[in-house]
Design an enzyme around this catalytic site. Structure first.
Site, PDB file in Angstrom:
ATOM      1  N   HIS A 150      38.245 -40.219 -23.163  1.00 36.58           N
ATOM      2  CA  HIS A 150      38.861 -41.016 -22.090  1.00 36.58           C
ATOM      3  C   HIS A 150      39.342 -40.067 -21.004  1.00 36.58           C
ATOM      4  O   HIS A 150      39.916 -39.021 -21.293  1.00 36.58           O
ATOM      5  CB  HIS A 150      40.052 -41.800 -22.646  1.00 36.58           C
ATOM      6  CG  HIS A 150      40.831 -42.511 -21.578  1.00 36.58           C
ATOM      7  ND1 HIS A 150      40.422 -43.702 -21.021  1.00 36.58           N
ATOM      8  CD2 HIS A 150      42.006 -42.193 -20.965  1.00 36.58           C
ATOM      9  CE1 HIS A 150      41.307 -44.091 -20.117  1.00 36.58           C
ATOM     10  NE2 HIS A 150      42.282 -43.190 -20.064  1.00 36.58           N
TER      11      HIS A 150
ATOM     12  N   GLY B 214       9.079 -53.109  -7.818  1.00 33.10           N
ATOM     13  CA  GLY B 214       9.321 -52.488  -9.118  1.00 33.10           C
ATOM     14  C   GLY B 214      10.191 -51.267  -8.940  1.00 33.10           C
ATOM     15  O   GLY B 214      10.752 -51.024  -7.867  1.00 33.10           O
TER      16      GLY B 214
ATOM     17  N   THR C 278       2.210 -34.955 -12.328  1.00 32.71           N
ATOM     18  CA  THR C 278       2.885 -35.895 -11.429  1.00 32.71           C
ATOM     19  C   THR C 278       4.393 -35.762 -11.523  1.00 32.71           C
ATOM     20  O   THR C 278       5.096 -35.708 -10.519  1.00 32.71           O
ATOM     21  CB  THR C 278       2.461 -37.339 -11.764  1.00 32.71           C
ATOM     22  OG1 THR C 278       1.069 -37.497 -11.482  1.00 32.71           O
ATOM     23  CG2 THR C 278       3.256 -38.353 -10.947  1.00 32.71           C
TER      24      THR C 278
END
Length: 470
Positions: free
Chosen positions: A449, A190, A42
């Protein structure tokens, strides 16, 4: 009928089955894998990978459409168009490359793949009705094994009053559309329903979502869901909460439902996606002949993935929740190592779960509410992406990162995040919990950063009482 023998026989070539086979091959265990359809199961064929491909294409189209008018970035472009057949072809190309890669890895590790449908005769014997291809004439073959590993996965739940067929589709059909519907009704809010519903909305469909609960993503806590609900509203997705589907519309075009006020109304639509969950695939291969202990529909296993029958193992969705490909992979690898004589137990400290909505949601470990229910005295702190420079440059300031840690020793027991691309933070979240990290460990680690990951450090610092940028 010919008879063959092997040490390990695996039924199912999805993420759990093929990983178990590859690892077994690496360890020198004679292994055979039975799969009737495409390798990858799947996940690779009709789940994780194609859904993310469709989501990306929809995002790209939606982004292009946003530049057809005024843009804060100063970009102007004409209204875009999309060839859905070409999009599906691109998605299928990715799937083909990945499934082909799995086949190559199995061959490299000397795993024999038997194409066909398996029927279990007993815990040591399986009969395979082979599919004719290549040198195989399609004749059945009987395989004897020392160890039998069940990895048959799961399938979409079908509503008896709204069966699949015609305009009513499961996620499988929704991932290979021949066209974009004018109006799509999604039954279930969902993660599967919202991921695909959002993608279809971005591709231009009108989308209505019907959910029995009082809010979307009912399995997640309120704070995590708020940015997702706000995004659904911005996109114009219609929500019918506290509503239940009764069946197809009288003319077959849409659904009948009972709304929150108790009235029966009809939602006209040219396509209906039923996304109310998945269930273990237990029928069609003789599982009942083994008389295994079950947990409802799922096969019961211990922390080594052993079933109630000696040398019969089960992994992945067949064993119930959480139905996650990475869980199946980890279990499959472990089973192969146990068969090879290694000491292993499946006791992860953390199991990440990602919802690829807009924005994305990541949950690892305990939420603040779950910590309370378990009797743990914890503290939690969040850092908003609105205060993160990289999020600003990405125009993605919705959401936050939240950490949950014990008060007594600051050991981290949970992370949650909602925001753009937060799925990529899941590895750091899982690793910190698996390694038993404390807030001080994360707060004292230099984060690059500007990155979204800085919010992880800032959440830890805020839990310690001294966040720097809020």
């Amino acid at each position: 009928m010919t008879t063959q023998s092997t040490t390990l026989l695996i039924i199912g070539g999805g993420p759990g089955g093929y990983v178990a086979a590859i690892r077994a091959g690496q360890l020198g265990i004679p292994t055979m894998l039975v799969e009737a359809e495409e390798l990858g199961g799947t996940c690779l064929n009709i789940g994780c990978i194609p859904s993310k491909a469709l989501i990306h294409a929809a995002d790209a189209f939606h982004q292009a459409a946003s530049y057809s008018g005024e843009s804060a970035l100063g970009i102007r472009a004409g209204a875009p168009s999309i060839d859905v057949n070409k999009t599906v072809g691109w998605k299928d190309g990715i799937v083909k490359r990945l499934t082909g890669g799995v086949g190559t890895l199995l061959k490299k590790n000397k795993v024999k793949v038997v194409r066909g449908w398996a029927t279990i005769l007993d815990g040591k014997t399986v009969e395979v009705r082979q599919t004719a291809q290549g040198d195989n004439d399609g004749e059945p073959v009987r395989i004897r094994c020392e160890h039998l590993l069940l990895a048959t996965g799961s399938q979409p739940v079908e509503l008896p009053f709204l069966p699949f067929g015609g305009a009513v589709v499961s996620s499988t059909e929704a991932l290979s559309p021949a066209s974009v519907p004018e109006h799509l009704v999604v039954v279930g809010a969902g993660y599967i329903g919202l991921e695909l519903g959002t993608a279809y909305r971005k591709l231009g469909a009108r989308v209505s979502v019907v959910e029995a609960a009082g809010r979307v993503l009912p399995a997640y806590d309120d704070e995590l869901v708020k940015p997702v609900a706000a995004s659904l509203e911005r996109l114009g997705i219609e929500l019918h909460l506290e509503s239940s589907v009764l069946g197809p519309a009288a003319d077959g075009q849409g659904v009948r439902m009972k709304n929150a006020g108790g009235e029966e109304v009809t939602l006209a639509a040219d396509r209906v996606l039923v996304a109310v969950g998945r269930r273990p695939r237990t029928e069609g291969f003789g599982l009942e002949s083994l008389l295994l202990d079950m947990n409802g529909r799922a096969v019961r296993i211990d922390n080594q993935c052993r079933t109630s029958m000696r040398n019969v193992w089960a992994i992945g969705d067949l064993t119930g929740e959480p139905m996650l490909a990475h869980r199946a992979m980890a279990q499959g690898e472990m089973v192969a190592e146990i068969i090879a004589g290694k000491r292993r137990h499946f006791m992860p400290a953390a199991m990440p779960a990602v919802c690829f909505t807009d924005p994305e949601v990541v949950v690892v470990g305990l939420s603040p509410q779950e910590a309370v229910r378990q009797g743990l005295d914890c503290l939690s702190a969040s850092f908003p992406f609105a205060a993160n420079g990289r999020a600003m440059t990405l125009e993605a300031t919705d959401g936050f990162v939240r950490v949950v840690a014990r008060k007594d020793n600051h050991v981290i027991v949970g992370w949650q995040a909602v925001g753009a691309a937060v799925s990529e933070l899941s590895a750091a979240f899982s690793q910190s919990i698996e390694m038993g990290a404390q807030l001080e460990d994360i707060g004292g680690t230099i984060h690059a950063h500007p990155t979204l990951g800085e919010a992880v450090q800032e959440a830890a610092l805020r839990a310690l009482g001294h966040a720097l940028h809020i």
